[in-house]
Design a protein around this motif. Sequence first.
Motif: not given
Length: 395
Positions: A130-146
């Motif tokens: 239902d939600i389109i998420v756009s991160f056009p400039r995101l280049r480092v994503i750390d979602l670890s240990h959740n």
Amino acid sequence: MLGQIPSSICNLSSLLDLSLWNNSLDGKIPECIGSLSSSLSIVDLRMNNFHGKIPKHFGKGCPLHSFRISNNKIEGSLPRSLGNCKNLKLLEVGNNYLNDTFPYWLGNLDQLQVLIMRWNGFYGQVDSADIIVSFPRLRVIDLSHNSFSGYLPTNFFENLLAIKEGYGKKGKPEYMGDILQGAMWDYDYFSFTTKGLEIEFEKLLTIWTALDFSDNQFCGEIPKALGELHSLIVLNLSHNSLTGLIPSSLADLSELESLDLSSNQLHGRIPTELKNLGFLEVLNLSRNNLVGPIPQGKQFDTSTNDSYRENVGLFGLPLSKCCDNDEETPTKVDPYGDDGDGLNWKFSILMGYGCGLVLGLSMGYIVFTTGKPQWFIRVYERVGQISIKVEKRTL
């Protein structure tokens, strides 16, 4: 530095940079920080003992470029008012006690380049139909240990244009601190788990790209869309519940230096196409259900046992190499392999049969033509006499 942030800070109307990182400060983050956002561009409160919640009210048009509160004891959720900070490039909230779903509204921050949320209590799905998420400039994503769950977010990956198209790779290289107005070089300090180690970066180039979704509860197959992130340097999907095959599309990640898919439930063979990853330095496929021969050549020749351990069905080099204190594992041969091993296996057996056949026919011919080969009988009798003497001595 000890103590708390003094309340008098709320009287500063033109504060540009609040950097108090790596101290022993405690107490709560003053609520007025949000009100000061009309002038404040840098907030760096990392590595302290702050507790409580993040200030809720960040005004519209706030000029924040960097908000960093990692390694504290902050609770609660991310305030949606941070979405008013349209110039935010760096958001770092790792190593706290935050408890929230994935903040889809961050997709409205089209300047965001670094998002670090590791070691918290975030939960739920990252992707939503239902939600389109756009991160056009995101280049480092750390979602670890959740505690994120569900399938890996295909739509999320497809909208990472900076990694997908190599945004910012052309032209003169920049450091992260150079693009944060008002930041000094010594504030440009980052740490990431990459290549199996916790690595600290005093200065982080804007061309550096990483995606770390490790130590969560993701399930299902690895999306083929990951192969479209052509500028990705680090990919870590370890310690989840991923199933299915390793997609051959990962071979399209031409800049990849570190690939960690360990501690999942992946099965099938290792794609031979991964040999084309010319910059790959670290490969970890251990603790899965992979089978078949390990591809040989190129980058695979530099790997060790640790890259493949606890995959019962895998065989071939380097599993025959001794690593650390492990006992040497004999190399198995795949009779149906793709590299000619099957032919070698069959040829060895045929050679054995051939040699035995020739020897047998030769002996038969001698016996037939001589009638009673005395030399053979003498040898046989002598061996028998020796055996009898040995038995008597033993008695």
